[in-house]
Write a protein that holds these residues in place. Sequence first.
Motif, PDB file in Angstrom:
ATOM      1  N   UNK A 283      47.756  31.625  40.217  1.00  0.00           N
ATOM      2  CA  UNK A 283      47.203  31.474  38.864  1.00  0.00           C
ATOM      3  C   UNK A 283      47.357  32.815  38.154  1.00  0.00           C
ATOM      4  N   UNK A 284      48.216  32.813  37.161  1.00  0.00           N
ATOM      5  CA  UNK A 284      48.439  34.025  36.372  1.00  0.00           C
ATOM      6  C   UNK A 284      48.136  33.698  34.921  1.00  0.00           C
ATOM      7  N   UNK A 285      47.939  34.749  34.113  1.00  0.00           N
ATOM      8  CA  UNK A 285      47.908  34.532  32.667  1.00  0.00           C
ATOM      9  C   UNK A 285      49.304  34.107  32.313  1.00  0.00           C
TER      10      UNK A 285
ATOM     11  N   UNK B 210      44.629  50.402  42.079  1.00  0.00           N
ATOM     12  CA  UNK B 210      43.882  49.744  41.004  1.00  0.00           C
ATOM     13  C   UNK B 210      44.674  49.620  39.711  1.00  0.00           C
TER      14      UNK B 210
ATOM     15  N   UNK C  22      47.933  48.135  37.462  1.00  0.00           N
ATOM     16  CA  UNK C  22      48.852  47.011  37.504  1.00  0.00           C
ATOM     17  C   UNK C  22      49.738  47.013  36.273  1.00  0.00           C
TER      18      UNK C  22
ATOM     19  N   UNK D  57      38.468  51.776  33.297  1.00  0.00           N
ATOM     20  CA  UNK D  57      39.324  51.102  34.275  1.00  0.00           C
ATOM     21  C   UNK D  57      38.522  50.077  35.066  1.00  0.00           C
TER      22      UNK D  57
ATOM     23  N   UNK E  31      37.771  45.258  36.539  1.00  0.00           N
ATOM     24  CA  UNK E  31      38.084  44.965  37.941  1.00  0.00           C
ATOM     25  C   UNK E  31      36.857  44.316  38.578  1.00  0.00           C
TER      26      UNK E  31
ATOM     27  N   UNK F 288      42.372  38.883  35.727  1.00  0.00           N
ATOM     28  CA  UNK F 288      42.316  38.977  34.268  1.00  0.00           C
ATOM     29  C   UNK F 288      42.439  37.608  33.600  1.00  0.00           C
ATOM     30  N   UNK F 289      42.819  36.581  34.369  1.00  0.00           N
ATOM     31  CA  UNK F 289      42.772  35.219  33.826  1.00  0.00           C
ATOM     32  C   UNK F 289      41.327  34.859  33.486  1.00  0.00           C
TER      33      UNK F 289
ATOM     34  N   UNK G 230      40.210  36.931  30.469  1.00  0.00           N
ATOM     35  CA  UNK G 230      40.852  36.473  29.235  1.00  0.00           C
ATOM     36  C   UNK G 230      40.215  35.184  28.739  1.00  0.00           C
ATOM     37  N   UNK G 231      39.940  34.269  29.659  1.00  0.00           N
ATOM     38  CA  UNK G 231      39.433  32.961  29.246  1.00  0.00           C
ATOM     39  C   UNK G 231      37.943  32.972  28.912  1.00  0.00           C
TER      40      UNK G 231
ATOM     41  N   UNK H 214      36.574  41.239  26.082  1.00  0.00           N
ATOM     42  CA  UNK H 214      37.788  41.650  26.787  1.00  0.00           C
ATOM     43  C   UNK H 214      39.014  41.301  25.950  1.00  0.00           C
TER      44      UNK H 214
ATOM     45  N   UNK I  40      41.803  43.922  24.485  1.00  0.00           N
ATOM     46  CA  UNK I  40      43.227  43.823  24.827  1.00  0.00           C
ATOM     47  C   UNK I  40      44.058  43.690  23.554  1.00  0.00           C
TER      48      UNK I  40
END
Lengths: 95, 293
Positions: A23-25, A37, A39, B143, B147, B209-210, B213-214, B219, B223
Amino acid sequence: MPYELQLLKALKNAGWKVKIREKERLEDPHVTIFKKSQKWRLGLRDKQFLDPGHNWNQIHKLVREAIEDENNWEQLINEWNSMYPHNPVNGGDDE
Amino acid sequence: MSKTIRRKKTSIRSSSGKKPSVNRVVFVAIQSSRKKREAVHGLVVCRNYKSLLKEAEQTNENDLWISPSSENTEQIAEVLTAIQVKGHKNTQRFGGLVQFEPPKPITRVTLSSLFDQVIGGTLQFKFLPLDQLIEVLSSPMDQRQDLFIGGAVNKDLGTLSLVRGNRQWITVPLSIFLPAGVIKPNFNKFSLDDYGHTLCFGNYESAGDVVLWEFDKEYRKRVKAKERNQATGIGASIRRLRIQRRLTQSDFPGVSRKTISRIENGEQKKIQTSTLNKISKILGVAPEELDSY
Protein backbone atom coordinates in the motif's frame (compact mmCIF):
# COMPACT_ATOMS: atom_id res chain seq x y z
CA MET A 1 5.46 -9.48 0.43
CA PRO A 2 6.78 -6.08 -0.53
CA TYR A 3 9.27 -6.13 -3.31
CA GLU A 4 12.72 -5.22 -2.03
CA LEU A 5 15.60 -4.65 -4.38
CA GLN A 6 18.66 -6.62 -3.37
CA LEU A 7 21.50 -4.34 -2.36
CA LEU A 8 25.05 -5.02 -1.27
CA LYS A 9 25.31 -6.06 2.35
CA ALA A 10 27.36 -3.00 3.22
CA LEU A 11 24.60 -0.75 1.89
CA LYS A 12 21.93 -2.65 3.82
CA ASN A 13 24.02 -2.43 6.99
CA ALA A 14 24.26 1.31 6.46
CA GLY A 15 20.47 1.48 6.44
CA TRP A 16 19.71 1.61 2.71
CA LYS A 17 16.63 -0.11 1.34
CA VAL A 18 14.71 0.10 -1.93
CA LYS A 19 11.13 -1.13 -1.77
CA ILE A 20 7.69 -1.24 -3.29
CA ARG A 21 5.09 -1.93 -0.61
CA GLU A 22 1.57 -3.32 -0.90
CA LYS A 23 0.00 0.00 0.00
CA GLU A 24 1.66 3.16 -1.23
CA ARG A 25 0.44 6.68 -1.86
CA LEU A 26 -0.55 5.96 -5.41
CA GLU A 27 -0.40 9.00 -7.66
CA ASP A 28 2.60 8.35 -9.90
CA PRO A 29 3.99 4.81 -9.74
CA HIS A 30 7.17 4.94 -7.71
CA VAL A 31 9.76 3.05 -5.74
CA THR A 32 10.74 4.16 -2.24
CA ILE A 33 14.38 4.51 -1.23
CA PHE A 34 15.17 4.46 2.48
CA LYS A 35 18.22 5.37 4.45
CA LYS A 36 17.21 4.81 8.06
CA SER A 37 14.65 7.53 8.84
CA GLN A 38 15.01 9.30 5.49
CA LYS A 39 13.04 8.37 2.42
CA TRP A 40 12.88 9.34 -1.22
CA ARG A 41 10.24 8.42 -3.78
CA LEU A 42 11.47 7.88 -7.31
CA GLY A 43 8.94 7.90 -10.16
CA LEU A 44 8.90 4.77 -12.28
CA ARG A 45 7.59 6.59 -15.33
CA ASP A 46 10.26 9.22 -15.63
CA LYS A 47 12.99 8.41 -13.04
CA GLN A 48 12.31 11.78 -11.40
CA PHE A 49 11.90 12.21 -7.66
CA LEU A 50 8.32 12.83 -6.66
CA ASP A 51 9.03 15.08 -3.70
CA PRO A 52 10.57 18.55 -3.97
CA GLY A 53 14.13 18.99 -2.82
CA HIS A 54 15.11 15.40 -3.52
CA ASN A 55 17.83 14.50 -5.98
CA TRP A 56 20.36 11.82 -6.82
CA ASN A 57 23.12 13.66 -4.94
CA GLN A 58 21.45 12.48 -1.74
CA ILE A 59 21.54 8.82 -2.79
CA HIS A 60 24.57 6.57 -2.46
CA LYS A 61 26.19 5.98 -5.82
CA LEU A 62 25.92 2.20 -5.53
CA VAL A 63 22.23 2.39 -4.59
CA ARG A 64 21.65 4.49 -7.67
CA GLU A 65 23.54 2.02 -9.82
CA ALA A 66 21.46 -0.85 -8.48
CA ILE A 67 18.21 0.99 -9.18
CA GLU A 68 19.21 2.10 -12.65
CA ASP A 69 20.54 -1.30 -13.65
CA GLU A 70 18.47 -2.25 -16.68
CA ASN A 71 17.29 -5.59 -15.32
CA ASN A 72 16.54 -4.18 -11.89
CA TRP A 73 14.63 -1.25 -13.32
CA GLU A 74 12.51 -3.54 -15.44
CA GLN A 75 11.85 -5.73 -12.40
CA LEU A 76 10.77 -2.72 -10.36
CA ILE A 77 8.30 -1.76 -13.06
CA ASN A 78 6.96 -5.30 -13.29
CA GLU A 79 6.55 -5.51 -9.52
CA TRP A 80 4.66 -2.22 -9.38
CA ASN A 81 2.39 -3.31 -12.22
CA SER A 82 1.60 -6.61 -10.52
CA MET A 83 0.81 -4.88 -7.22
CA TYR A 84 -1.12 -1.98 -8.76
CA PRO A 85 -2.71 -3.26 -11.97
CA HIS A 86 -5.21 -0.37 -11.90
CA ASN A 87 -2.38 2.19 -11.95
CA PRO A 88 0.33 0.65 -14.13
CA VAL A 89 3.59 2.37 -14.95
CA ASN A 90 2.81 2.53 -18.65
CA GLY A 91 -0.85 3.27 -18.12
CA GLY A 92 -0.44 7.04 -18.14
CA ASP A 93 -3.12 9.15 -16.47
CA ASP A 94 -6.43 10.71 -17.32
CA GLU A 95 -5.17 14.20 -18.23
CA MET B 1 30.34 -1.12 34.32
CA SER B 2 31.17 2.22 32.87
CA LYS B 3 28.51 4.79 32.70
CA THR B 4 27.41 6.22 29.44
CA ILE B 5 25.68 9.41 30.23
CA ARG B 6 25.49 12.18 27.73
CA ARG B 7 23.11 14.96 28.29
CA LYS B 8 22.46 17.61 25.73
CA LYS B 9 19.54 19.89 25.92
CA THR B 10 17.65 19.57 22.70
CA SER B 11 15.29 22.46 22.50
CA ILE B 12 12.54 21.69 20.05
CA ARG B 13 9.64 24.00 19.52
CA SER B 14 6.24 22.44 19.26
CA SER B 15 3.12 23.90 17.79
CA SER B 16 0.82 25.45 20.37
CA GLY B 17 -1.84 23.28 21.90
CA LYS B 18 0.07 20.11 21.10
CA LYS B 19 2.20 17.85 23.28
CA PRO B 20 5.05 19.71 25.03
CA SER B 21 8.38 19.71 23.21
CA VAL B 22 10.63 16.87 24.31
CA ASN B 23 13.60 18.14 26.25
CA ARG B 24 15.49 14.90 26.70
CA VAL B 25 15.02 11.26 25.91
CA VAL B 26 16.05 9.17 28.92
CA PHE B 27 16.70 5.53 28.19
CA VAL B 28 16.77 3.32 31.27
CA ALA B 29 18.74 0.14 30.71
CA ILE B 30 19.79 -1.01 34.18
CA GLN B 31 21.06 -4.58 34.21
CA SER B 32 20.53 -4.71 30.52
CA SER B 33 22.49 -7.29 28.65
CA ARG B 34 22.42 -5.14 25.56
CA LYS B 35 25.72 -3.94 24.29
CA LYS B 36 26.78 -0.52 25.35
CA ARG B 37 24.71 1.93 23.39
CA GLU B 38 26.53 4.42 21.26
CA ALA B 39 25.96 7.97 22.26
CA VAL B 40 23.08 9.43 20.34
CA HIS B 41 22.47 13.12 20.23
CA GLY B 42 19.79 14.08 22.68
CA LEU B 43 19.72 10.68 24.39
CA VAL B 44 20.55 10.08 28.06
CA VAL B 45 21.30 6.48 29.04
CA CYS B 46 20.95 5.24 32.61
CA ARG B 47 22.89 2.02 33.09
CA ASN B 48 22.76 1.89 36.86
CA TYR B 49 20.57 2.94 39.75
CA LYS B 50 22.78 5.87 40.65
CA SER B 51 22.48 7.43 37.22
CA LEU B 52 18.74 6.82 37.27
CA LEU B 53 18.50 8.77 40.53
CA LYS B 54 20.58 11.56 39.11
CA GLU B 55 18.48 11.91 35.97
CA ALA B 56 15.24 11.61 37.91
CA GLU B 57 16.23 14.55 40.10
CA GLN B 58 16.73 16.69 37.02
CA THR B 59 13.76 15.54 35.00
CA ASN B 60 10.73 17.64 34.15
CA GLU B 61 7.49 17.50 32.24
CA ASN B 62 9.26 17.81 28.91
CA ASP B 63 11.30 14.62 29.13
CA LEU B 64 10.46 11.30 27.54
CA TRP B 65 11.46 8.13 29.39
CA ILE B 66 12.04 4.82 27.61
CA SER B 67 11.82 1.61 29.57
CA PRO B 68 12.67 -1.59 27.70
CA SER B 69 11.62 -3.96 30.47
CA SER B 70 9.05 -4.22 33.24
CA GLU B 71 11.88 -4.25 35.79
CA ASN B 72 13.16 -0.93 34.51
CA THR B 73 9.63 0.45 34.68
CA GLU B 74 9.34 -0.57 38.33
CA GLN B 75 12.63 1.18 39.07
CA ILE B 76 11.51 4.34 37.31
CA ALA B 77 8.21 4.32 39.20
CA GLU B 78 10.01 3.82 42.50
CA VAL B 79 12.46 6.64 41.95
CA LEU B 80 9.98 9.18 40.62
CA THR B 81 7.43 8.37 43.31
CA ALA B 82 10.10 9.04 45.92
CA ILE B 83 10.76 12.42 44.31
CA GLN B 84 7.06 13.19 44.28
CA VAL B 85 6.37 12.17 47.85
CA LYS B 86 9.58 12.81 49.74
CA GLY B 87 10.44 15.85 47.71
CA HIS B 88 7.00 17.27 48.36
CA LYS B 89 6.38 17.54 44.64
CA ASN B 90 3.13 15.69 44.90
CA THR B 91 1.56 17.28 41.85
CA GLN B 92 4.63 17.14 39.64
CA ARG B 93 4.35 15.24 36.37
CA PHE B 94 7.28 13.74 34.56
CA GLY B 95 6.55 13.97 30.87
CA GLY B 96 6.05 10.81 28.87
CA LEU B 97 6.88 7.15 29.33
CA VAL B 98 7.43 4.62 26.58
CA GLN B 99 7.32 1.12 28.00
CA PHE B 100 8.02 -1.98 26.00
CA GLU B 101 6.67 -4.51 28.51
CA PRO B 102 3.53 -4.51 30.63
CA PRO B 103 4.12 -3.29 34.17
CA LYS B 104 2.61 -4.87 37.25
CA PRO B 105 -1.12 -4.03 37.35
CA ILE B 106 -0.75 -1.97 40.51
CA THR B 107 2.08 0.00 38.96
CA ARG B 108 -0.17 1.15 36.13
CA VAL B 109 -2.01 3.45 38.49
CA THR B 110 1.25 4.86 39.78
CA LEU B 111 2.51 5.48 36.28
CA SER B 112 -0.68 7.35 35.40
CA SER B 113 -0.09 9.64 38.34
CA LEU B 114 3.55 10.21 37.42
CA PHE B 115 3.41 10.76 33.66
CA ASP B 116 1.37 12.95 31.33
CA GLN B 117 1.40 10.18 28.81
CA VAL B 118 2.14 6.46 29.06
CA ILE B 119 2.65 4.68 25.76
CA GLY B 120 2.73 0.93 25.34
CA GLY B 121 2.75 -1.46 28.25
CA THR B 122 0.36 -4.01 26.80
CA LEU B 123 1.10 -7.15 24.86
CA GLN B 124 -0.90 -5.85 21.89
CA PHE B 125 1.06 -2.65 21.61
CA LYS B 126 3.99 -2.86 19.20
CA PHE B 127 6.92 -0.52 18.94
CA LEU B 128 9.57 0.02 16.37
CA PRO B 129 12.68 -2.07 17.04
CA LEU B 130 14.50 -0.38 19.89
CA ASP B 131 17.43 0.98 17.88
CA GLN B 132 15.06 2.51 15.35
CA LEU B 133 12.83 3.91 18.08
CA ILE B 134 15.70 5.66 19.81
CA GLU B 135 16.95 7.13 16.56
CA VAL B 136 13.48 8.45 15.70
CA LEU B 137 12.85 9.93 19.14
CA SER B 138 16.27 11.59 19.09
CA SER B 139 15.70 13.24 15.72
CA PRO B 140 14.40 16.79 15.20
CA MET B 141 10.69 17.33 15.65
CA ASP B 142 10.06 18.19 12.02
CA GLN B 143 11.35 14.74 11.05
CA ARG B 144 9.90 12.56 13.78
CA GLN B 145 6.41 14.05 13.78
CA ASP B 146 5.67 12.16 10.55
CA LEU B 147 7.17 8.85 11.68
CA PHE B 148 5.29 6.21 13.67
CA ILE B 149 6.90 4.79 16.80
CA GLY B 150 4.21 2.35 17.88
CA GLY B 151 0.65 1.21 17.66
CA ALA B 152 -1.95 -1.43 18.36
CA VAL B 153 -4.63 -3.18 16.34
CA ASN B 154 -8.09 -3.51 17.84
CA LYS B 155 -9.84 -6.13 15.78
CA ASP B 156 -13.04 -5.82 17.78
CA LEU B 157 -13.35 -2.18 16.79
CA GLY B 158 -11.68 -2.63 13.42
CA THR B 159 -9.11 0.05 14.12
CA LEU B 160 -5.40 0.69 14.21
CA SER B 161 -4.20 3.25 16.74
CA LEU B 162 -0.77 4.70 16.06
CA VAL B 163 1.57 6.99 17.95
CA ARG B 164 3.79 9.38 16.05
CA GLY B 165 7.27 10.52 16.95
CA ASN B 166 5.80 13.68 18.47
CA ARG B 167 3.66 11.45 20.73
CA GLN B 168 0.41 12.38 19.02
CA TRP B 169 -2.12 9.66 18.35
CA ILE B 170 -4.00 8.85 15.18
CA THR B 171 -6.61 6.10 14.83
CA VAL B 172 -7.63 4.72 11.46
CA PRO B 173 -9.95 1.95 10.25
CA LEU B 174 -8.35 -1.35 9.31
CA SER B 175 -10.51 -1.32 6.18
CA ILE B 176 -8.12 1.08 4.45
CA PHE B 177 -5.53 -1.70 4.22
CA LEU B 178 -6.94 -3.48 1.20
CA PRO B 179 -5.47 -6.69 -0.19
CA ALA B 180 -2.89 -6.24 -2.91
CA GLY B 181 -3.42 -9.09 -5.30
CA VAL B 182 -3.14 -12.27 -3.27
CA ILE B 183 -1.37 -10.57 -0.39
CA LYS B 184 -3.76 -9.74 2.42
CA PRO B 185 -2.90 -7.91 5.60
CA ASN B 186 -2.64 -10.15 8.65
CA PHE B 187 -3.89 -7.96 11.48
CA ASN B 188 -2.70 -10.51 14.04
CA LYS B 189 0.89 -9.72 13.07
CA PHE B 190 1.17 -5.97 13.28
CA SER B 191 4.61 -4.38 13.53
CA LEU B 192 6.52 -1.30 12.41
CA ASP B 193 9.70 -0.94 10.41
CA ASP B 194 11.86 1.40 8.36
CA TYR B 195 12.23 3.86 11.23
CA GLY B 196 8.52 4.50 11.34
CA HIS B 197 7.86 4.79 7.62
CA THR B 198 6.32 1.32 7.24
CA LEU B 199 3.37 -0.44 8.86
CA CYS B 200 3.59 -4.23 8.63
CA PHE B 201 0.74 -6.71 8.82
CA GLY B 202 2.49 -10.02 8.36
CA ASN B 203 3.74 -10.13 4.78
CA TYR B 204 1.77 -7.02 3.85
CA GLU B 205 3.38 -3.62 4.19
CA SER B 206 1.88 -0.17 4.01
CA ALA B 207 3.55 3.21 3.70
CA GLY B 208 3.01 5.19 6.87
CA ASP B 209 2.49 8.40 4.96
CA VAL B 210 -0.62 6.89 3.34
CA VAL B 211 -2.24 7.08 6.77
CA LEU B 212 -1.03 10.63 7.32
CA TRP B 213 -2.12 11.77 3.88
CA GLU B 214 -5.60 10.31 4.17
CA PHE B 215 -6.36 11.21 7.77
CA ASP B 216 -4.27 14.21 8.83
CA LYS B 217 -5.34 17.48 7.25
CA GLU B 218 -2.44 19.35 8.82
CA TYR B 219 0.00 16.89 7.26
CA ARG B 220 -1.52 17.42 3.83
CA LYS B 221 -1.28 21.17 4.25
CA ARG B 222 2.37 20.96 5.23
CA VAL B 223 3.25 18.69 2.32
CA LYS B 224 1.39 20.90 -0.14
CA ALA B 225 3.04 24.01 1.24
CA LYS B 226 6.46 22.43 0.93
CA GLU B 227 5.74 21.37 -2.64
CA ARG B 228 4.63 24.85 -3.54
CA ASN B 229 7.61 26.49 -1.87
CA GLN B 230 10.06 24.30 -3.69
CA ALA B 231 8.30 24.10 -7.02
CA THR B 232 10.21 25.36 -9.99
CA GLY B 233 8.93 27.20 -13.02
CA ILE B 234 7.93 30.76 -13.60
CA GLY B 235 4.52 30.37 -11.94
CA ALA B 236 6.07 29.18 -8.70
CA SER B 237 8.63 31.98 -8.86
CA ILE B 238 5.94 34.61 -9.34
CA ARG B 239 4.05 33.20 -6.38
CA ARG B 240 7.11 33.26 -4.12
CA LEU B 241 7.94 36.82 -5.14
CA ARG B 242 4.35 37.98 -4.70
CA ILE B 243 4.21 36.56 -1.20
CA GLN B 244 7.57 38.04 -0.37
CA ARG B 245 6.30 41.45 -1.50
CA ARG B 246 3.16 40.87 0.62
CA LEU B 247 0.89 41.25 -2.36
CA THR B 248 -2.34 39.48 -3.14
CA GLN B 249 -3.34 38.00 -6.46
CA SER B 250 -5.59 41.03 -6.90
CA ASP B 251 -2.72 43.52 -6.68
CA PHE B 252 -1.77 43.42 -10.36
CA PRO B 253 -3.53 46.18 -12.33
CA GLY B 254 -4.34 45.03 -15.82
CA VAL B 255 -4.04 41.34 -14.90
CA SER B 256 -7.02 39.56 -13.37
CA ARG B 257 -6.75 37.63 -10.13
CA LYS B 258 -7.87 34.52 -11.98
CA THR B 259 -5.03 34.88 -14.47
CA ILE B 260 -2.48 35.32 -11.69
CA SER B 261 -3.84 32.20 -10.01
CA ARG B 262 -3.68 30.15 -13.19
CA ILE B 263 -0.12 31.27 -13.87
CA GLU B 264 1.03 30.51 -10.33
CA ASN B 265 -0.56 27.06 -10.41
CA GLY B 266 1.07 26.23 -13.74
CA GLU B 267 -2.27 26.02 -15.51
CA GLN B 268 -1.38 28.72 -18.00
CA LYS B 269 1.64 27.54 -19.93
CA LYS B 270 1.83 30.41 -22.40
CA ILE B 271 2.01 33.87 -20.87
CA GLN B 272 1.76 36.92 -23.09
CA THR B 273 4.74 39.24 -23.02
CA SER B 274 2.53 42.18 -22.05
CA THR B 275 1.16 40.21 -19.09
CA LEU B 276 4.63 39.22 -18.00
CA ASN B 277 5.77 42.83 -18.22
CA LYS B 278 2.88 44.01 -16.05
CA ILE B 279 3.58 41.33 -13.45
CA SER B 280 7.31 41.96 -13.33
CA LYS B 281 6.75 45.72 -13.01
CA ILE B 282 4.59 45.25 -9.93
CA LEU B 283 7.05 42.77 -8.47
CA GLY B 284 9.96 45.06 -9.16
CA VAL B 285 12.11 42.65 -11.18
CA ALA B 286 13.14 42.43 -14.79
CA PRO B 287 10.88 40.09 -16.81
CA GLU B 288 13.80 37.90 -17.84
CA GLU B 289 14.75 37.38 -14.20
CA LEU B 290 11.32 36.32 -12.95
CA ASP B 291 11.91 32.60 -13.08
CA SER B 292 15.21 32.87 -11.23
CA TYR B 293 13.43 33.45 -7.88
